[in-house]
Design a protein around this motif. Sequence first.
Motif: not given
Length: 138
Positions: A104-107, A110-111, A117-120, A122-130
Amino acid sequence: MTAKRAVVLAVAALIALALLPVVSTQPGADAVARVQSFLELFSGVFALLAFTGAVVWGLIAANRIVPARYRVLAQGVHRMLGTLGFGFLATHIVLQILAERAGVLDAVIPFMDTRARLVATGLGTVASDLLIVVFAIG
């Protein structure tokens, strides 16, 4: 609560009640499992396609070469694809959490993922936050 919202909630409740006997059978449970498996794989792809279409239609709507009546249509398609993309993004996030591929925190942060799958993630979290920031500003 508005009357329109009450009607939508009533219809959703009726659909859920109508599907309850189907889901409680073995073939119904298998069908639900297949749909969930399909959405686990492709909801992220559908979100990406919807957001790409939203950008394209947003550019078309902003173009002054297109006549005004078509710009209004393009704005509607742009908004519809953006909303559809957010629905698929939410579905993707919830199904990844339910499949225990992310926490849940990963959503949200980020990271923070300790899995492979840390990078994938984390980047997905950054993208969804943006995307949430863009949605809130727009």
